[in-house]
Design a protein around this motif. Structure first.
Motif, PDB file in Angstrom:
ATOM      1  N   GLU A 175       0.775  -1.331  -0.034  1.00  0.00           N
ATOM      2  CA  GLU A 175       0.025  -0.062  -0.100  1.00  0.00           C
ATOM      3  C   GLU A 175       0.769   1.350   0.013  1.00  0.00           C
ATOM      4  O   GLU A 175       2.008   1.486   0.578  1.00  0.00           O
ATOM      5  CB  GLU A 175      -0.750   0.101   1.327  1.00  0.00           C
ATOM      6  CG  GLU A 175      -1.947   1.344   1.268  1.00  0.00           C
ATOM      7  CD  GLU A 175      -2.533   0.994   2.699  1.00  0.00           C
ATOM      8  OE1 GLU A 175      -3.187   1.975   2.938  1.00  0.00           O
ATOM      9  OE2 GLU A 175      -2.373  -0.007   3.359  1.00  0.00           O
ATOM     10  N   SER A 176       0.470   2.183  -0.822  1.00  0.00           N
ATOM     11  CA  SER A 176       1.249   3.619  -0.668  1.00  0.00           C
ATOM     12  C   SER A 176       0.408   4.243   0.269  1.00  0.00           C
ATOM     13  O   SER A 176      -0.831   4.449   0.594  1.00  0.00           O
ATOM     14  CB  SER A 176       0.949   4.300  -1.990  1.00  0.00           C
ATOM     15  OG  SER A 176       1.828   3.526  -2.977  1.00  0.00           O
ATOM     16  N   CYS A 177       1.330   5.280   1.103  1.00  0.00           N
ATOM     17  CA  CYS A 177       0.697   6.141   2.074  1.00  0.00           C
ATOM     18  C   CYS A 177       0.694   7.396   1.394  1.00  0.00           C
ATOM     19  O   CYS A 177       1.436   8.083   0.796  1.00  0.00           O
ATOM     20  CB  CYS A 177       1.813   6.275   3.103  1.00  0.00           C
ATOM     21  SG  CYS A 177       1.996   4.922   4.207  1.00  0.00           S
ATOM     22  N   ASP A 201       2.474   0.564   8.299  1.00  0.00           N
ATOM     23  CA  ASP A 201       1.217   1.123   8.468  1.00  0.00           C
ATOM     24  C   ASP A 201       1.199   2.404   7.976  1.00  0.00           C
ATOM     25  O   ASP A 201       2.275   3.189   8.010  1.00  0.00           O
ATOM     26  CB  ASP A 201       0.821   1.003   9.903  1.00  0.00           C
ATOM     27  CG  ASP A 201       0.554  -0.509  10.323  1.00  0.00           C
ATOM     28  OD1 ASP A 201      -0.224  -1.031   9.413  1.00  0.00           O
ATOM     29  OD2 ASP A 201       0.627  -0.863  11.526  1.00  0.00           O
ATOM     30  N   CYS A 202       0.295   3.197   7.460  1.00  0.00           N
ATOM     31  CA  CYS A 202       0.073   4.598   7.165  1.00  0.00           C
ATOM     32  C   CYS A 202      -0.274   5.125   8.427  1.00  0.00           C
ATOM     33  O   CYS A 202      -1.788   4.957   8.739  1.00  0.00           O
ATOM     34  CB  CYS A 202      -0.801   4.718   5.992  1.00  0.00           C
ATOM     35  SG  CYS A 202      -0.106   3.877   4.483  1.00  0.00           S
ATOM     36  N   TYR A 231      -0.169  11.298   5.580  1.00  0.00           N
ATOM     37  CA  TYR A 231       0.065  10.154   6.167  1.00  0.00           C
ATOM     38  C   TYR A 231       1.736   9.955   6.051  1.00  0.00           C
ATOM     39  O   TYR A 231       2.472  10.220   5.160  1.00  0.00           O
ATOM     40  CB  TYR A 231      -0.453   8.793   5.592  1.00  0.00           C
ATOM     41  CG  TYR A 231      -1.961   8.928   5.860  1.00  0.00           C
ATOM     42  CD1 TYR A 231      -2.611   8.280   6.952  1.00  0.00           C
ATOM     43  CD2 TYR A 231      -2.807   9.629   5.139  1.00  0.00           C
ATOM     44  CE1 TYR A 231      -3.902   8.284   7.260  1.00  0.00           C
ATOM     45  CE2 TYR A 231      -4.194   9.606   5.134  1.00  0.00           C
ATOM     46  CZ  TYR A 231      -4.646   9.112   6.480  1.00  0.00           C
ATOM     47  OH  TYR A 231      -5.978   8.943   6.657  1.00  0.00           O
ATOM     48  N   SER A 232       2.395   9.335   7.037  1.00  0.00           N
ATOM     49  CA  SER A 232       3.698   8.813   7.007  1.00  0.00           C
ATOM     50  C   SER A 232       3.613   7.139   7.050  1.00  0.00           C
ATOM     51  O   SER A 232       2.974   6.574   7.708  1.00  0.00           O
ATOM     52  CB  SER A 232       4.584   9.439   7.841  1.00  0.00           C
ATOM     53  OG  SER A 232       4.128   9.332   9.353  1.00  0.00           O
ATOM     54  N   LYS A 233       4.841   6.530   6.633  1.00  0.00           N
ATOM     55  CA  LYS A 233       5.043   5.145   6.728  1.00  0.00           C
ATOM     56  C   LYS A 233       5.608   4.758   8.016  1.00  0.00           C
ATOM     57  O   LYS A 233       6.562   5.614   8.547  1.00  0.00           O
ATOM     58  CB  LYS A 233       5.917   4.664   5.827  1.00  0.00           C
ATOM     59  CG  LYS A 233       5.448   4.802   4.336  1.00  0.00           C
ATOM     60  CD  LYS A 233       6.097   3.930   3.355  1.00  0.00           C
ATOM     61  CE  LYS A 233       7.603   4.357   3.192  1.00  0.00           C
ATOM     62  NZ  LYS A 233       8.116   3.710   2.110  1.00  0.00           N
ATOM     63  N   LYS A 246       3.599  11.217  -1.630  1.00  0.00           N
ATOM     64  CA  LYS A 246       3.126   9.707  -1.397  1.00  0.00           C
ATOM     65  C   LYS A 246       4.550   9.039  -0.405  1.00  0.00           C
ATOM     66  O   LYS A 246       5.692   9.348  -0.740  1.00  0.00           O
ATOM     67  CB  LYS A 246       3.021   8.814  -2.379  1.00  0.00           C
ATOM     68  CG  LYS A 246       1.587   9.106  -2.810  1.00  0.00           C
ATOM     69  CD  LYS A 246       1.197   8.163  -4.032  1.00  0.00           C
ATOM     70  CE  LYS A 246      -0.211   8.269  -4.407  1.00  0.00           C
ATOM     71  NZ  LYS A 246      -0.834   7.300  -5.446  1.00  0.00           N
ATOM     72  N   ASP A 247       4.056   8.040   0.518  1.00  0.00           N
ATOM     73  CA  ASP A 247       5.217   7.292   0.835  1.00  0.00           C
ATOM     74  C   ASP A 247       6.433   8.074   1.558  1.00  0.00           C
ATOM     75  O   ASP A 247       7.492   7.639   1.681  1.00  0.00           O
ATOM     76  CB  ASP A 247       5.772   6.443  -0.489  1.00  0.00           C
ATOM     77  CG  ASP A 247       4.920   5.424  -0.735  1.00  0.00           C
ATOM     78  OD1 ASP A 247       3.988   4.880   0.069  1.00  0.00           O
ATOM     79  OD2 ASP A 247       4.959   4.947  -1.878  1.00  0.00           O
TER      80      ASP A 247
END
Length: 786
Positions: free
Chosen positions: A455-457, A475-476, A461-463, A488-489
């Motif tokens: 999944e891409s955050c 997790d995001c 959001y952060s990884k 992203k990511d």
């Protein structure tokens, strides 16, 4: 009952009605349909199949007396076992069976049954699932299969091919075959076993090879789970599975299936079928023994004339809308199975048309103006079924390959489950058997399904890497309150600049607005008008006192202190205006110091008036030494000394750490507050504390002097005024500390105006009342009680 399967019946009826209304196909021949339920039981299936080969409503095996109703072919077998049970009977009579499921497992005792399969070759689907796993790098998966011959064949023949390509299996579980007598305890027992296997495995992908009703079984898993750890698994299901539910599962949580990948038989949208469904009504539909039972289950109601067991809910009106049903109960567009049934009816119709047209072998007898078929060898319909080829009403070409399987592919669907438990199917790819080997599976990368390990955050959001998991499993995590991530990511969120703040989604920064208590806004205008109105009233009171300065009531309470108090109150009201407007160096220097000194003069004047009242009554006693203290000099000394102390505090304040214009970027998230920094908080507190000390002393002295014998004892009114004054400033402290920005300034301005107004009203309202409205009381005889 699985409510969604009712659409299969409607698709069958719809196709028959279309063909009967089509003059170009089977002209002057009317197709009929007879439907039986298998009840997931072999005995019921055999019995229903024998009924099809007998005279309607008279069950006598091998006896057929109805010359107007001929069984041409059978369409059925939603699940593999049911299809096999039917075939063993139909093969005796050489009656063709057109199936809309993959071929069942044949063993050594099974005769060479003839099937016509309206779904693509099953091996194509397995190749597509393997390609999908390799495409996303999912090499550690769980597998769930049916506990029957088909499931065992899959484990023995298909899974080894997966292993050869590098796919490993965390677990292989089996789900029971549904039967008419399957109980809840059996479902729960098998569900617990599968649940424990999934919970004990780190595999984030689960491949399901089941029957049409398997999804209803998996909806038990969230019920058996004490937490929600199953959410986030990526489910991959074969096309045989329908997104379905039993009626008692209407409100069960379905988040488990969010992001699932479903293979679906390719189909085209039929607008006429959608209109046909909208006309469906249990009150107007005749010869449909299924619709009322279906209606009661899906709408949780009961018909008044029903003979079955009542269900919870209201009375069925028949006006309920099918489009309002959730997707696991019913769909307004054809499902893959329904589309296969629709095409199956047309396959039989085109084969019959070809057979009727072949006069070299078959003859036609006219009965009452219609061609009736008598003793026609329908087993030879097999020849025409194998060679059938046509375009259906949606424009799709329908034809079989050499093994009797339709030439078609699969769609790859991503299932989205919304927060309101609504379902959305998004097409993300397809399987095309006629494409080059490297292009059999095509996936839309922009719409690839969500998976825990891939999944891409999104921005905002952060990884966060899962503890004990590979680096690709994360997790995001939403960004904290004052941080954003614009791409992203992102591995971490970062702070906005002091002059900006995050938006709601935390994916970009918004410039802060610069605010202060302005004369142009409603709050500033209201406070300004309030201050000017009170200043005008104070000036009027001062004018009244000056005009009547020789009257007893003015002379009795020390005229000089009265003038000082009124002038200081006038200045108090005007000093409030220094707090409104853009903070400037001059206004910042003056606002707090001017307010402190002017208020000290006002309160010290009140204190002096109270002390003079007490001394005056003490001086009336015979032989009292207090007479020498009664006079203007003492009152002036009290006012001057008290005010000079406050002036000294303010002078030290200005000399050491004077107030200055400043900006506050952190108190309010969305604003830059233009304010006056007080410089030294300690000296500011000392100024306010000294003011409070004077007020308390004035209140105490006035309180003890309130009962001195006099018809106009000013100490009574001073007591009330200081009570109001102290109450306002005691309330000011928590209100000031809990406010931010311009509202903090507004609280202080309001406190200045309210406390000053309290002094003005409580002390001078009685005097003005006597001077203006009761002048007969303004004489020495009335004011002094002997």
């Amino acid at each position: 009952m699985v409510p969604k399967n009712y659409q299969h019946i409607l698709a069958l009826v719809f196709a028959v009605l279309e063909i009967n209304e089509n003059p170009q196909l089977l002209s002057n021949v009317t197709l009929g349909v007879c439907i039986y339920d298998s009840y997931f039981s072999a005995q019921r299936t055999y019995h229903a199949t024998m009924l099809l080969t007998s005279t309607l409503e008279i069950f006598v095996p091998n006896y057929l007396c109805d010359i107007q109703n001929h069984l041409a072919a059978v369409i059925g077998g939603l699940d593999s076992d049911i299809s096999l049970y039917m075939a063993t009977v139909l093969d005796i009579y050489k009656i063709p069976q057109v199936r809309y499921i993959p071929a069942p497992v044949m063993n050594d005792k099974t005769p060479g049954l003839s099937f016509y399969q309206m779904v693509p070759e099953e091996t194509l689907q397995y190749e597509g699932i393997l390609s999908l796993l390799l495409h996303f790098g999912w090499t550690w998966i769980g597998v769930i299969v049916m506990d029957n011959d088909n499931g065992e064949r899959f484990v023995q023949t298909v899974l080894p091919v997966f292993s050869q390509k590098g796919v490993c299996f965390a677990f292989i579980e089996r789900i029971p075959t549904l039967s008419f007598v399957t109980g809840f305890m059996d479902i729960i027992e098998d569900g617990v076993k599968i649940h424990d296997s999934m919970m004990g495995s780190k595999a984030n992908v689960v491949a399901i090879f089941g029957e049409s009703y398997s999804m209803s079984f998996f909806r038990w898993l969230p019920v058996l789970s004490v937490d929600n750890k199953l959410v986030g698994k990526v489910w991959i299901a074969t096309a045989q599975l329908e997104l379905s539910a039993f009626h008692y599962q209407r409100h069960w949580d379905a988040e488990l299936f969010h992001g699932a990948i479903l293979f679906r038989y390719q189909f085209s949208y039929l607008q006429r079928f959608h209109k046909f469904l909208k006309k469906g009504n249990p009150l107007s539909t005749i010869k449909d023994d299924f619709i009322k039972n279906f209606w009661e289950h899906v709408f949780s109601c009961v018909f008044l004339n029903t003979t079955g067991d009542p269900v919870d809910g209201g009375i069925c009106t028949g006006e309920e809308k099918l489009e309002s049903l959730p997707l696991p109960f019913f769909e307004m567009s054809m499902t893959g199975h329904s589309y296969s049934i629709y095409n199956a009816v047309y396959v039989v119709a085109h084969a019959l048309q070809a057979m009727f047209s072949s006069r070299r072998t078959y003859g036609t007898v006219l009965v009452r103006g219609r061609p009736e078929l008598q003793n026609q060898p329908f087993w030879q319909l097999h020849h025409f079924l194998r060679s059938v080829s046509f375009n259906n009403s949606a424009g799709d070409q329908i034809s079989f390959d050499q093994s009797g399987k339709i030439i078609a592919g699969f769609d790859v669907i991503n299932l989205i489950v919304s927060s309101n438990e609504s379902f959305h199917k998004v097409k993300v790819g397809r399987l095309d058997p006629q494409a080059p080997p490297d292009r059999v599976l095509t996936i839309n990368e922009k719409a690839h399904p969500l998976s825990v390990c891939t999944e891409s955050c999104f921005p905002g959001y952060s990884k966060k890497v899962k503890e004990g998991e590979p680096f690709c499993c994360y997790d995001c995590i939403p960004c904290p309150e004052m941080k954003i991530s614009a791409q992203k990511d992102m591995h971490d969120c970062y702070d906005c600049m002091d002059t900006t703040y995050p938006n709601i989604k935390h994916d970009f920064c918004i410039p802060k607005a610069r605010t202060f208590l302005s004369y142009k806004e409603p709050l500033g205008i209201s406070l300004s008008l309030f201050a000017l109105s009170l200043a005008l009233i104070t000036a009027l009171v001062l004018g009244i006192i000056l005009k009547h300065h020789n009257t007893p009531i003015v002379k009795a309470n020390n005229r000089n202190l009265t003038y000082i108090l009124l002038i200081s109150l006038l200045l108090c009201f005007l000093s409030a205006l220094l707090f409104i407007g853009h903070p400037e160096p001059v206004t910042c220097l003056l606002r707090q110091t001017a307010f402190s000194i002017i208020f000290s003069v006002a309160v010290s004047s009140v204190l002096a008036k109270t002390i003079m009242v007490v001394l005056a009554f003490m001086a009336t006693k015979p032989g009292s030494r207090m007479r020498k203290w009664v006079g203007k000099s003492l009152a002036n000394s009290i006012v001057a000394s008290c005010s000079l102390i406050q002036a000294g505090i303010c002078s030290v304040w200005l000399a050491t750490s004077a107030p200055f214009p400043d900006v506050d970027m952190h108190s309010v998230t969305t604003e830059i507050i233009l304010e006056c920094n007080e410089g030294s908080v300690i000296l500011f507190s000392c100024a306010l504390g000294y003011l409070g000390f004077l007020a308390i002393v004035s209140f105490v002295v006035a309180f003890f002097a309130r009962k001195l014998p006099d018809s106009f004892n000013e100490a009574k009114f001073i007591t009330f005024s200081m009570l109001v004054f102290c109450s306002v400033w005691l309330s000011f402290i928590p209100a000031y500390l809990s406010s931010k920005g311009k509202y903090m300034v507004a609280v202080e301005v309001f406190s200045i105006l309210a406390s000053s107004a309290g002094l003005l009203v409580c002390i001078f309202a009685p005097k003005c009342y006597i001077i203006l409205l009761r002048p007969e009381l303004n004489n020495r005889g009335q004011l002094v009680r002997r």
